[in-house]
Design an enzyme around this catalytic site. Structure first.
Site, PDB file in Angstrom:
ATOM      1  N   SER A 186      -4.624   7.376  16.471  1.00  0.00           N
ATOM      2  CA  SER A 186      -3.900   6.523  15.581  1.00  0.00           C
ATOM      3  C   SER A 186      -4.500   6.761  14.155  1.00  0.00           C
ATOM      4  O   SER A 186      -3.576   6.446  13.423  1.00  0.00           O
ATOM      5  CB  SER A 186      -4.144   4.905  16.219  1.00  0.00           C
ATOM      6  OG  SER A 186      -5.393   4.557  16.253  1.00  0.00           O
ATOM      7  N   ASP A 427      -8.359  -6.279  11.730  1.00  0.00           N
ATOM      8  CA  ASP A 427      -8.526  -4.737  11.886  1.00  0.00           C
ATOM      9  C   ASP A 427      -8.969  -4.081  10.794  1.00  0.00           C
ATOM     10  O   ASP A 427      -8.488  -3.940   9.540  1.00  0.00           O
ATOM     11  CB  ASP A 427      -6.907  -4.292  11.784  1.00  0.00           C
ATOM     12  CG  ASP A 427      -6.918  -2.746  12.326  1.00  0.00           C
ATOM     13  OD1 ASP A 427      -7.866  -2.016  12.169  1.00  0.00           O
ATOM     14  OD2 ASP A 427      -5.916  -2.371  12.620  1.00  0.00           O
ATOM     15  N   HIS A 430      -8.132   0.527  11.122  1.00  0.00           N
ATOM     16  CA  HIS A 430      -6.982   1.278  10.243  1.00  0.00           C
ATOM     17  C   HIS A 430      -6.991   1.003   8.860  1.00  0.00           C
ATOM     18  O   HIS A 430      -7.778   0.274   8.486  1.00  0.00           O
ATOM     19  CB  HIS A 430      -5.677   1.085  11.430  1.00  0.00           C
ATOM     20  CG  HIS A 430      -5.842   1.236  12.505  1.00  0.00           C
ATOM     21  ND1 HIS A 430      -6.275   0.318  13.566  1.00  0.00           N
ATOM     22  CD2 HIS A 430      -5.554   2.477  13.453  1.00  0.00           C
ATOM     23  CE1 HIS A 430      -6.310   1.004  14.731  1.00  0.00           C
ATOM     24  NE2 HIS A 430      -5.719   2.124  14.730  1.00  0.00           N
TER      25      HIS A 430
END
Length: 448
Positions: A186, A427, A430
């Protein structure tokens, strides 16, 4: 007196001849002894590496087997029948034992990966989040409530030189008639979305398209006959997590000795950008070797399993890649910011509510796993000029402010206790877009 001297002289040629023969014999005997010693050492070395004297068994990777012997493809329904200890098998890849040329450099004038972040709200961001129709909800931080937009305005400034400003039309000209493919997890998908957002605005609406989400997703620019693609291959080697959507599994299984499943997709691309780190850091990995038909897995720690997969990938690079025809890049580790005690006096917390970069030069956090990076570096070094390295780790490590934190779409409903404690579901892995991955692509553009 003359008579005696002459008599002694008559014996000299015979003595000289005998002495000469002795010297020649000694040299020949010495050379034979040295050769025998070398042969013995080579034999011992060979035994050490390949036979019962070695603690390892070496396996040749990426072997195309007969159809009747081809092992079942791993998918999310694959399971191990049982698990045993690691058999200490290693990958015997076609690496160069000694460097034949220096690793390809991404910049000749200066180290573009060493520098500092400079606030620049006149030139950045390079695109608007709302104007990119291909933006991911996982990375669209402003859309999901982040109102402090300073994370979009930081420019990377190398020491001693300047990065060439990214020019979308110029990149498309470089890509004309070519396939640019990102391969990985990702984080690499985020860099792919960044590249699409950077370049899509100069393509007319009727000349651009995006294929549906799949293991291989393709953005196409018809007027340049070019594509920017993303291949979901989070572990490089074949794995049971190769589904781009349903890959959240309790047990991760790989075939450590083959990348053929994925390489059949990436081998025809002209420019390849690889990245694999994140998934190896989440506990042990199950190994199911291609030659094992019983479904019995072995278990190995993440770094050891990553080394096996990297060497299987390196074997493909060493045997299949002609650097005159194909460009390969390997992106170094994307750091995480899970513990704010590493950059502040706080004892608890993470990237949540962070709004500025770390200013201390040469900062390294625990989110940058240096031993793992060294292992990867040793493998890349053997590949010499076939792979260029995009060393984004430390420059990204400064950017504790660049993560989505709580400002993203979460695929599962958040529990009340999580909502009451925002750092618990932040998060910090990312990156928001526009943001840090745009700079990774600027560095890629700089090196093309």
């Amino acid at each position: 007196m003359m008579h005696k001297w002459t008599k002694k002289k008559t014996h000299f040629p015979l003595l000289a001849l005998l002495f000469f023969v002795f010297i020649v014999f000694s040299i020949l005997h010495y050379e034979r002894s040295i050769l025998q010693i070398q042969e013995d050492q080579d034999h011992i070395h060979h035994d050490h590496n390949h036979h019962h004297h070695s603690p390892f068994t070496f396996v040749k990777p990426n072997l195309a087997r007969l159809q009747s012997r081809t092992p079942e493809i791993l998918d999310r329904f694959s399971r191990c029948n049982s698990t045993r200890e690691y058999s200490r098998r290693k990958i015997e890849w076609a690496g160069v034992k000694e460097k034949t040329s220096r690793r390809r450099k991404t910049s000749e004038s200066c180290d573009v990966f060493s520098g500092k972040w400079v606030y620049d709200n006149s030139s950045y961001p390079l695109y608007q989040e709302s104007e990119c129709p291909y933006m991911s909800d996982q990375l669209a931080c402003h859309k999901h409530g982040r109102n402090d937009l300073d994370y979009q305005y930081w420019r990377w400034q190398p020491h001693g030189c300047n990065l060439k400003r990214l020019n979308a039309t110029e990149i498309w000209e470089k890509l004309r008639g070519k396939r640019l493919m990102f391969v990985g997890d990702s984080l690499n998908r985020g860099q792919w979305i960044s590249m699409v957002c950077l370049l899509q605005s100069v393509i007319p609406e009727d000349k651009k398209s995006m294929s549906p989400n799949a293991p291989l997703t393709i953005f196409r620019a018809e007027n340049y006959n070019a594509t920017i693609e993303f291949l979901w291959a989070p572990l490089l080697a074949e794995s049971n997590s190769d589904d781009p959507v349903n890959h959240r599994l309790d047990e991760r299984i790989i075939r450590p000795d083959t990348v053929l499943k994925h390489s059949s997709q990436w081998e025809h691309a002209d420019i390849l950008i690889f990245n694999t780190y994140l998934w190896w850091r989440q506990g042990p990995v199950k190994l199911l070797w291609s030659s094992d038909e019983s479904g019995i897995c072995e278990e190995l720690d993440g770094v050891g399993a990553m080394e096996l997969a990297m060497e299987a990938w390196a074997d493909w690079v060493a045997t299949k890649v002609d650097p005159r025809k194909k460009r390969l890049f390997f992106v170094t580790m994307s750091p995480t910011h899970l513990w704010n005690r590493e950059w502040s006096l706080e004892d608890e917390g993470n990237c949540y509510n962070e709004k500025t970069p770390i200013e201390m030069e040469s900062y390294w956090g625990s989110g940058s796993d240096i031993p793992t990076m060294r292992m990867v570096d040793r493998i890349l070094d053997k590949l010499s000029s076939k792979v260029s390295v995009l060393n984004i780790t430390q420059l990204s490590d400064y950017r504790k402010d660049g993560h989505p934190s709580i400002f993203r779409k979460f695929w599962e409903p958040l529990k009340p206790e999580q909502l009451a404690n925002p750092p618990s579901y932040s998060d910090c892995i990312h990156w928001c877009l526009p943001g840090v991955p745009d700079v990774w692509n600027e560095l890629l553009f700089h090196s093309l």
